[in-house]
Scaffold this motif. Structure first.
Motif, PDB file in Angstrom:
ATOM      1  N   VAL A  79       1.960  -3.740   5.569  1.00 45.38           N
ATOM      2  CA  VAL A  79       1.690  -2.079   5.682  1.00 45.38           C
ATOM      3  C   VAL A  79       2.572  -1.465   5.103  1.00 45.38           C
ATOM      4  N   ALA A  80       3.695  -1.902   5.102  1.00 44.89           N
ATOM      5  CA  ALA A  80       4.604  -0.598   4.066  1.00 44.89           C
ATOM      6  C   ALA A  80       5.747  -1.671   3.584  1.00 44.89           C
ATOM      7  N   ALA A 322      -1.760   9.341   4.511  1.00 44.28           N
ATOM      8  CA  ALA A 322      -2.930  10.407   4.661  1.00 44.28           C
ATOM      9  C   ALA A 322      -2.819  10.932   6.630  1.00 44.28           C
ATOM     10  N   PRO A 323      -1.773  10.108   7.879  1.00 47.53           N
ATOM     11  CA  PRO A 323      -2.130  10.431   8.715  1.00 47.53           C
ATOM     12  C   PRO A 323      -1.237  11.939   8.778  1.00 47.53           C
ATOM     13  N   GLY A 324      -2.379  12.940   9.492  1.00 43.93           N
ATOM     14  CA  GLY A 324      -1.134  14.543   9.446  1.00 43.93           C
ATOM     15  C   GLY A 324      -2.038  15.448   8.505  1.00 43.93           C
ATOM     16  N   THR A 325      -2.217  14.098   7.532  1.00 39.92           N
ATOM     17  CA  THR A 325      -2.807  15.844   6.286  1.00 39.92           C
ATOM     18  C   THR A 325      -4.059  16.672   6.589  1.00 39.92           C
ATOM     19  N   ASN A 326      -4.459  17.572   6.356  1.00 47.79           N
ATOM     20  CA  ASN A 326      -5.575  17.772   7.252  1.00 47.79           C
ATOM     21  C   ASN A 326      -5.804  19.479   6.020  1.00 47.79           C
ATOM     22  N   SER A 342      -9.791   7.998  -6.094  1.00 47.41           N
ATOM     23  CA  SER A 342      -8.906   8.035  -5.401  1.00 47.41           C
ATOM     24  C   SER A 342      -8.599   6.773  -4.667  1.00 47.41           C
ATOM     25  N   LEU A 343      -7.583   6.447  -4.307  1.00 44.33           N
ATOM     26  CA  LEU A 343      -7.910   4.803  -3.271  1.00 44.33           C
ATOM     27  C   LEU A 343      -7.083   5.454  -1.924  1.00 44.33           C
ATOM     28  N   PHE A 344      -8.110   4.532  -1.103  1.00 52.63           N
ATOM     29  CA  PHE A 344      -7.618   4.860   0.351  1.00 52.63           C
ATOM     30  C   PHE A 344      -7.088   3.309   1.091  1.00 52.63           C
ATOM     31  N   THR A 345      -5.835   3.473   1.071  1.00 51.95           N
ATOM     32  CA  THR A 345      -5.579   2.619   2.312  1.00 51.95           C
ATOM     33  C   THR A 345      -5.182   2.221   3.352  1.00 51.95           C
ATOM     34  N   SER A 388      -0.947   4.626   6.361  1.00 52.48           N
ATOM     35  CA  SER A 388      -2.026   4.757   5.689  1.00 52.48           C
ATOM     36  C   SER A 388      -1.742   5.851   4.381  1.00 52.48           C
ATOM     37  N   ARG A 389      -2.494   5.375   3.747  1.00 56.48           N
ATOM     38  CA  ARG A 389      -1.543   7.003   2.924  1.00 56.48           C
ATOM     39  C   ARG A 389      -3.513   7.071   1.501  1.00 56.48           C
ATOM     40  N   TYR A 390      -3.272   7.532   0.837  1.00 49.14           N
ATOM     41  CA  TYR A 390      -3.870   8.145  -0.543  1.00 49.14           C
ATOM     42  C   TYR A 390      -3.161   7.559  -1.697  1.00 49.14           C
ATOM     43  N   THR A 391      -4.044   7.891  -2.673  1.00 49.23           N
ATOM     44  CA  THR A 391      -3.122   7.260  -3.805  1.00 49.23           C
ATOM     45  C   THR A 391      -4.326   8.010  -5.117  1.00 49.23           C
ATOM     46  N   THR A 392      -3.824   9.141  -5.663  1.00 47.41           N
ATOM     47  CA  THR A 392      -4.749  10.452  -6.221  1.00 47.41           C
ATOM     48  C   THR A 392      -4.287  10.769  -7.706  1.00 47.41           C
TER      49      THR A 392
END
Ligand code: GTP
Ligand code: SPV
Ligand code: MN
Length: 607
Positions: A79-80, A322-326, A342-345, A388-392
């Motif tokens: 995961v990291a 991802a967490p905290g992104t809004n 995009s991908l979301f992992t 966790s991450r977004y790939t964009t």
């Protein structure tokens, strides 16, 4: 996509003999079922994402919410980044220095060759030609990643310029490209069913700086597996940059535009998960100021003919936390991922085929967590993994600067160093000069985050946010920074600042609201450069008084701002032994100028 048989190299879409013989050698060692040269086309993306859906690695998201986008959950143990398993295999141990794991290159190659033998059995070996930075650069920075992971191929398509469009650049380049070999380390026996996220408990992320090679084994995740990113663009590139007199840094690149329409470019080094992506996409709250994005993670900086330092972002996509992104903290990231592609992992999956993570708007009553478990608001585990991450794609960012793809780069006016510190470090401090700024960077500290396995929350020294990404000896790296300053015209060098968005009050609340409000801090930095803002000289550098910041319309008690800006002599005196211990660790390659800076600081503090 040109398929070729393992034995025959005839179908290969390049005549680069070095590349061809390396591909043949790796295929002979790893014995994949087939070899595929990636072309980066839409058809290839469609084919590979469909294959990943079929394999259970991807879930296609609802087309009306996130078009052409996919959800993936990794193995819970992958995961990291794995810093303990990351090695700099320089010829001499001293080359890697006191901060890196080192192994003799021949020994590492022998160990890993045994691991690689037959490791792609039952799988496809993909050859990904890629270019870090604009393809029309005078010297395009080429690489090839060989991988047996489809997830890596589609991620590399977002994160790098790759495939058929860059392959012609290899034609007359001989062996001058970085060779990155990657395997998830999970061969398949005939008839054996694959798992959604193949990986291996044994992991190695190895770098051979002298020969510009990367060998990665056992992980499919982010910086362990997408070899153009941390492995090439930071670890290998930092070694190249040291040899050639430039800088490869863990920095975002931001363009700020004043009400007078004057553009300023800022680079900022914060450790992993400490706010680079957020600052890179800043939506200023100060009236009249605008911001545009050039890069969110890596900056390559070289001197231009005019004597200024120019930065290029070597990447092509964002791999964002991802967490905290809004919509409040980072609306521009939200707009970027909304466009899809995009991908979301390791985020959570909603019942209507969208994604969710802690901190995102909405109050979902039921989710599938990153672990594939049912999640409800009463669950005692987070729905999304903290890393966790977004790939964009960068190109989708609504505030991407028009010059983001310019091979000349952009002239940097200010460099920010910053970490995550609950105490001690003020909201912003301006360095006295380049060497003092280098000292600030070299002694920077931060609480560890979920971006690397282990140690979360512990304060550690993370020089220039490069501790996990330095491809050579940290002492030599500090000297390199000092030399960069010495060789330049002082008036043209970027001004160096030290920031901390994360200082806390006694009850644990953040003293500074952060995010878009950080524009107020940047405005002061720009005004310092223009010579129009006041500052107080303190033992640690120049710090604004609360009324030197533009706080118009900000709903925060002045006492909090003052506490965020405070320089507490006792707290700084307590920092000295930690810096001394750190310098001790750096050892005899620590530049004397850094030692001098420490002595001068002690004198100013009365320590
Ligand atoms: P890497 O991609 O790992 O290199 O991380 P990064 O440096 O790009 O960090 P990112 O911008 O993704 O932020 C990491 C976390 O810090 C997120 O959860 C953010 O919401 C949070 N964060 C970012 N900026 C601020 C800020 O100004 N204040 C506070 N309190 N939190 C912030
Ligand atoms: C970081 O950890 O700094 C990242 C994520 O940007 S990774 O690509 O995994 O290195
Ligand atoms: Mn990063």
């Amino acid at each position: 996509m040109t398929a070729m048989t393992v034995s025959g190299i005839d179908g290969a879409p390049t005549a680069n003999a070095e590349l061809l013989s390396w591909v043949r050698e790796v295929a002979d060692l790893t014995t994949p079922d087939r070899v595929v040269w990636c072309d980066g086309s839409d058809a290839e993306w469609d084919r590979m994402t469909a294959q990943l859906v079929e394999a259970g690695t991807f879930v296609k998201l609802n087309e009306s919410k996130k078009p052409n986008s996919f959800w993936a959950a990794s193995d819970p143990d992958d995961v990291a980044r794995v810093e303990e398993r990351t090695f700099i295999c320089s010829a001499e141990r001293d080359g890697a220095g006191p901060t890196n794991n080192w192994m003799d290159p021949a020994e590492m190659k022998s160990t890993m060759t045994d691991l690689y033998r037959g490791c792609m059995r039952g799988r496809t070996m993909y050859v990904i030609p890629f270019c870090m930075g604009p393809t029309d650069a005078e010297i395009p920075m080429l690489g090839v990643e060989i991988t047996d992971s489809e997830y890596v191929v589609v991620s590399m398509r977002i994160m790098t310029r790759m495939g058929a469009s860059v392959l012609p650049l290899f034609a007359d380049r001989g062996g001058s490209f970085v060779k990155g070999l990657h395997s998830v380390g999970a061969p398949l026996e005939p008839g054996q069913e694959d798992v959604p996220w193949p990986c291996n408990d044994t992991k190695y992320i190895s770098h051979f700086p002298e020969t510009r090679e990367i060998w990665s084994f056992g992980s499919g995740y982010g910086g362990n597996a997408l070899l153009g990113k941390k492995c090439y663009a930071l670890r290998i590139a930092s070694a190249i940059a040291h040899d050639e007199g430039w800088l490869a840094e863990h920095m975002l690149i931001l363009k700020l535009i004043s009400p007078e329409e004057k553009a300023y470019y800022v680079a900022a080094a914060f450790p992993s998960a400490c706010g680079k992506t957020n600052l890179a996409m800043l939506q200023p709250t100060v009236p009249g100021w605008r911001a545009e994005t050039i890069g969110d993670d890596i900056a390559w900086m070289r001197f231009g003919e005019d004597g200024r330092l120019y930065a290029v972002n070597p990447e092509f996509g964002f791999f964002g936390v991802a967490p905290g992104t809004n919509w409040k903290t980072n609306p521009n990231a939200m707009r970027t991922i909304e466009k899809g592609n995009s991908l979301f992992t390791n985020v959570a999956l909603t019942d209507d085929g969208d994604v969710w993570w802690e901190g995102l708007e909405g109050e979902p009553q039921h989710l599938t967590s990153w672990l594939g478990e049912d999640w409800t608001p009463d669950s005692d585990k987070p729905a999304a993994h903290p890393n966790s991450r977004y790939t964009t794609p960068i190109a989708q960012c609504p505030v991407v600067a028009p010059e983001w793809n310019d091979p000349q780069g952009v002239p940097i006016s200010a460099i920010l160093f910053g970490g995550r510190r609950k105490t001690t470090v003020p909201l912003i401090t301006e360095s006295r000069d380049w060497q003092h700024g280098t000292f600030m960077g070299a002694t920077m500290s931060s609480e560890m985050t979920a971006a690397a396995k282990g140690g979360k929350g512990q304060v550690r020294r993370d020089p220039m946010a490069m501790l996990p990404f330095l491809g050579y000896n940290a002492g030599d790296y500090f000297q390199h920074w000092v030399n960069v300053g010495k060789g330049a015209d002082a008036d043209k060098l970027p001004r160096i600042f030290y920031v901390n968005w994360f200082r806390r009050g006694e009850d644990g609340r953040f003293l500074w609201p952060g995010f878009g409000e950080n524009s107020r801090v940047l405005k002061w930095a720009i005004e310092r450069i223009e010579g129009t803002a006041p500052a107080t000289e303190t033992a640690i550098g120049y710090v604004p008084a609360a009324d030197a910041l533009d706080l118009d319309g900000l709903d925060v008690p002045v006492a909090d701002i003052e506490a965020a800006l405070a320089v507490d002599t006792e707290e700084w005196k307590a920092e000295i032994p930690l810096i001394e211990e750190w310098f001790e660790k750096i050892g005899d390659r620590l530049p004397t100028s850094m030692r001098d800076e420490l002595e001068a600081l002690k004198l100013r503090l009365g320590a």
